[in-house]
Design a protein around this motif. Sequence first.
Motif, PDB file in Angstrom:
ATOM      1  N   PHE A  69       0.862  -1.179   0.000  1.00  0.00           N
ATOM      2  CA  PHE A  69       0.000   0.000   0.000  1.00  0.00           C
ATOM      3  C   PHE A  69       0.895   1.224   0.000  1.00  0.00           C
ATOM      4  O   PHE A  69       2.095   1.141   0.273  1.00  0.00           O
ATOM      5  N   GLY A  70       0.323   2.360  -0.338  1.00  0.00           N
ATOM      6  CA  GLY A  70       1.118   3.570  -0.432  1.00  0.00           C
ATOM      7  C   GLY A  70       0.484   4.723   0.308  1.00  0.00           C
ATOM      8  O   GLY A  70      -0.514   4.573   1.022  1.00  0.00           O
ATOM      9  N   VAL A  71       1.067   5.920   0.115  1.00  0.00           N
ATOM     10  CA  VAL A  71       0.580   7.144   0.747  1.00  0.00           C
ATOM     11  C   VAL A  71       0.465   8.223  -0.316  1.00  0.00           C
ATOM     12  O   VAL A  71       1.354   8.372  -1.163  1.00  0.00           O
ATOM     13  N   ASN A  72      -0.628   8.957  -0.283  1.00  0.00           N
ATOM     14  CA  ASN A  72      -0.797  10.137  -1.131  1.00  0.00           C
ATOM     15  C   ASN A  72      -0.320  11.363  -0.365  1.00  0.00           C
ATOM     16  O   ASN A  72      -0.707  11.569   0.784  1.00  0.00           O
ATOM     17  N   LEU A  73       0.500  12.178  -1.022  1.00  0.00           N
ATOM     18  CA  LEU A  73       0.957  13.435  -0.431  1.00  0.00           C
ATOM     19  C   LEU A  73       0.717  14.540  -1.459  1.00  0.00           C
ATOM     20  O   LEU A  73       1.427  14.637  -2.461  1.00  0.00           O
ATOM     21  N   GLU A 100       2.047   8.502  -3.953  1.00  0.00           N
ATOM     22  CA  GLU A 100       1.412   9.302  -4.989  1.00  0.00           C
ATOM     23  C   GLU A 100       1.561  10.764  -4.595  1.00  0.00           C
ATOM     24  O   GLU A 100       1.148  11.168  -3.508  1.00  0.00           O
ATOM     25  N   THR A 101       2.172  11.557  -5.467  1.00  0.00           N
ATOM     26  CA  THR A 101       2.305  12.992  -5.226  1.00  0.00           C
ATOM     27  C   THR A 101       1.402  13.757  -6.188  1.00  0.00           C
ATOM     28  O   THR A 101       1.027  13.259  -7.244  1.00  0.00           O
ATOM     29  N   ALA A 102       1.053  14.962  -5.792  1.00  0.00           N
ATOM     30  CA  ALA A 102       0.227  15.830  -6.627  1.00  0.00           C
ATOM     31  C   ALA A 102       0.388  17.243  -6.121  1.00  0.00           C
ATOM     32  O   ALA A 102       0.892  17.470  -5.018  1.00  0.00           O
ATOM     33  N   GLY A 103      -0.030  18.217  -6.934  1.00  0.00           N
ATOM     34  CA  GLY A 103      -0.054  19.591  -6.473  1.00  0.00           C
ATOM     35  C   GLY A 103       1.112  20.430  -6.956  1.00  0.00           C
ATOM     36  O   GLY A 103       1.838  20.067  -7.891  1.00  0.00           O
ATOM     37  N   ASN A 104       1.311  21.555  -6.293  1.00  0.00           N
ATOM     38  CA  ASN A 104       2.240  22.580  -6.739  1.00  0.00           C
ATOM     39  C   ASN A 104       3.665  22.379  -6.220  1.00  0.00           C
ATOM     40  O   ASN A 104       3.856  21.964  -5.079  1.00  0.00           O
ATOM     41  N   ILE A 120       7.498   6.747  -7.174  1.00  0.00           N
ATOM     42  CA  ILE A 120       6.644   7.935  -7.196  1.00  0.00           C
ATOM     43  C   ILE A 120       5.657   7.864  -8.347  1.00  0.00           C
ATOM     44  O   ILE A 120       6.036   7.702  -9.506  1.00  0.00           O
ATOM     45  N   LEU A 121       4.376   7.980  -8.014  1.00  0.00           N
ATOM     46  CA  LEU A 121       3.318   8.205  -8.999  1.00  0.00           C
ATOM     47  C   LEU A 121       2.906   9.660  -8.854  1.00  0.00           C
ATOM     48  O   LEU A 121       2.431  10.058  -7.787  1.00  0.00           O
ATOM     49  N   HIS A 122       3.083  10.447  -9.898  1.00  0.00           N
ATOM     50  CA  HIS A 122       2.741  11.869  -9.801  1.00  0.00           C
ATOM     51  C   HIS A 122       1.524  12.170 -10.661  1.00  0.00           C
ATOM     52  O   HIS A 122       1.483  11.840 -11.846  1.00  0.00           O
ATOM     53  N   LYS A 123       0.537  12.833 -10.056  1.00  0.00           N
ATOM     54  CA  LYS A 123      -0.722  13.124 -10.747  1.00  0.00           C
ATOM     55  C   LYS A 123      -0.645  14.483 -11.434  1.00  0.00           C
ATOM     56  O   LYS A 123      -0.249  15.479 -10.823  1.00  0.00           O
ATOM     57  N   CYS A 124      -1.059  14.535 -12.718  1.00  0.00           N
ATOM     58  CA  CYS A 124      -1.025  15.756 -13.515  1.00  0.00           C
ATOM     59  C   CYS A 124      -2.315  15.882 -14.322  1.00  0.00           C
ATOM     60  O   CYS A 124      -2.901  14.877 -14.728  1.00  0.00           O
ATOM     61  N   THR A 125      -2.706  17.121 -14.595  1.00  0.00           N
ATOM     62  CA  THR A 125      -3.888  17.360 -15.433  1.00  0.00           C
ATOM     63  C   THR A 125      -3.515  17.879 -16.818  1.00  0.00           C
ATOM     64  O   THR A 125      -4.388  18.088 -17.645  1.00  0.00           O
ATOM     65  N   THR A 126      -2.224  18.093 -17.069  1.00  0.00           N
ATOM     66  CA  THR A 126      -1.772  18.530 -18.388  1.00  0.00           C
ATOM     67  C   THR A 126      -0.494  17.795 -18.766  1.00  0.00           C
ATOM     68  O   THR A 126       0.267  17.358 -17.895  1.00  0.00           O
ATOM     69  N   ILE A 127      -0.244  17.684 -20.065  1.00  0.00           N
ATOM     70  CA  ILE A 127       0.983  17.062 -20.544  1.00  0.00           C
ATOM     71  C   ILE A 127       2.186  17.918 -20.167  1.00  0.00           C
ATOM     72  O   ILE A 127       3.258  17.400 -19.836  1.00  0.00           O
ATOM     73  N   ARG A 128       2.021  19.219 -20.189  1.00  0.00           N
ATOM     74  CA  ARG A 128       3.130  20.116 -19.840  1.00  0.00           C
ATOM     75  C   ARG A 128       3.618  19.851 -18.415  1.00  0.00           C
ATOM     76  O   ARG A 128       4.823  19.754 -18.158  1.00  0.00           O
ATOM     77  N   GLY A 137      12.172  12.981 -12.136  1.00  0.00           N
ATOM     78  CA  GLY A 137      12.520  11.584 -11.910  1.00  0.00           C
ATOM     79  C   GLY A 137      11.402  10.701 -11.412  1.00  0.00           C
ATOM     80  O   GLY A 137      11.667   9.643 -10.827  1.00  0.00           O
ATOM     81  N   VAL A 138      10.136  11.107 -11.623  1.00  0.00           N
ATOM     82  CA  VAL A 138       9.029  10.267 -11.165  1.00  0.00           C
ATOM     83  C   VAL A 138       9.019   8.960 -11.956  1.00  0.00           C
ATOM     84  O   VAL A 138       9.497   8.887 -13.089  1.00  0.00           O
ATOM     85  N   ASP A 139       8.457   7.916 -11.341  1.00  0.00           N
ATOM     86  CA  ASP A 139       8.445   6.593 -11.954  1.00  0.00           C
ATOM     87  C   ASP A 139       7.212   6.358 -12.820  1.00  0.00           C
ATOM     88  O   ASP A 139       7.285   5.675 -13.839  1.00  0.00           O
ATOM     89  N   PHE A 140       6.078   6.902 -12.380  1.00  0.00           N
ATOM     90  CA  PHE A 140       4.831   6.805 -13.131  1.00  0.00           C
ATOM     91  C   PHE A 140       4.136   8.156 -13.085  1.00  0.00           C
ATOM     92  O   PHE A 140       4.277   8.913 -12.119  1.00  0.00           O
ATOM     93  N   LEU A 141       3.370   8.436 -14.117  1.00  0.00           N
ATOM     94  CA  LEU A 141       2.503   9.607 -14.122  1.00  0.00           C
ATOM     95  C   LEU A 141       1.065   9.139 -14.031  1.00  0.00           C
ATOM     96  O   LEU A 141       0.692   8.121 -14.613  1.00  0.00           O
ATOM     97  N   SER A 142       0.268   9.861 -13.284  1.00  0.00           N
ATOM     98  CA  SER A 142      -1.172   9.604 -13.209  1.00  0.00           C
ATOM     99  C   SER A 142      -1.838  10.743 -13.971  1.00  0.00           C
ATOM    100  O   SER A 142      -1.857  11.883 -13.514  1.00  0.00           O
TER     101      SER A 142
END
Length: 332
Positions: A69-73, A100-104, A120-128, A137-142
Motif C-alpha cells: 500500500f502507499g501514501v498520497n501526499l 502518490e504525489t500531486a499539487g504545486n 513515485i506516482l505523480h498526478k497531472c492534469t496537463t501534458i506540460r 525523476g518520477v516513476d509513473f505519471l497519473s
Amino acid sequence: MPFNTALTRALGIKIPVVQGGMQWVGYAEMAAAVSNAGGLGLLTALTQPTPEDLRKEIRRCKTMTSKPFGVNLTLLPAMVPPDYPAYARVIIEEGIKIVETAGNSPGPVIKQLKAANIIILHKCTTIRHAQSAVKLGVDFLSIDGFECAGHVGESDITNFILLSKARQTLKVPFIASGGFADGQGLAAALALGAEGINMGTRFMATVEAPIHQNIKQAIVDADEHDTELVLRKWRNTSRLFSNKVAKEAVRIEKADTTGDFGKSGIGAVVSGKRGREVFINGDKDYGVWTAGQVIGLINDVPTCEALLTRIEKEAVETLSKASALYAPESKL
C-alpha cells in the motif's frame, strides 16, 4: 492469469487499479481493503492532522494488510502550509515504498522521497506538467482528465485526448485517472497506452469506505450531470457533488463582479471543514464534497474485493472481445 503491466510489476499488485488519495476517505480501512483485494490502496497523508498521526495510521494499516500500500501526499497552496518534509520523513521512516504525489512545486518532496528509493506516482492534469514531473525523476505519471473529482486543472481536456497525447509524448509509463469505475474502462485505458487506472469516486461507494451510508447512496442515486465546477474565476477549478451548497457556490461566483476571492464570500461556502462533516453525519447538503462525473456509472455499493474481482473479469472479457474483432486473412 493476472495482469502483467508496468504498474503491476513495479508495485507487486495483481490488478492494475490504484485507489485515489481522497481527503477524509483515505484511512487505513480504505487502503487495506483495496490492497487486500489486489489493487493498490493509498492512505491520504493530509487527512492526518500531523506527521506523527500519519505514522500511527501507517502502522494501523500494516496490521490490516500484508500487501503493498502507499501514501498520497498532495501539495496545495495555503497561507500556512503543512510541514511537507516532515510528512515525507515519516513516510520514509515507516518503510513505505510507494507514494502518490500531486499539487504545486513538488520537486523538493519528490527529491526527498526518491533519495529513499520510493516509487513515485505523480498526478497531472496537463501534458506540460507531466513533462516537468518526468524531469524530476518520477516513476509513473497519473494522467488526470477533466472528468475527475476535485481539482480538474484549467485546460478542460478529457481523458480520451489526454491519454493518447500521453502515449505519444511521455517517456515514462502512466496510468489513467478520472472517469473510471469498471472493467470496460480499465480495458479502454490499457488500449490507449496506460498501464492501469486510478479510481476515487468509485471506491467511495464501497462497503469499506469510511463514510456515511447516506453519502454512498447519494452517489448511487446520482447521474453524470450531478457535479458542479466551482472557483473557475480564480483558476482553482474543482469538481464537486451537485448539492445545495455547491449550487450556492456557483451562484455566488456568477454574481461576483469584483474578482476578489475574499470579498466574494465564496470561501466560507466551500469550506473543507463542513465537507468533512458530510462524510460523518450523512447529510449530503451540509457542505461541499468532491465527486467525479463517473458517479453516473456507479450503481451499487460492493465490497472492494467484489468490485475488483468484477473489474478484472470485465476487463479480461472486454480485451478478449476486442481482439476477436480482427481476424487476419488466411494465406492461400
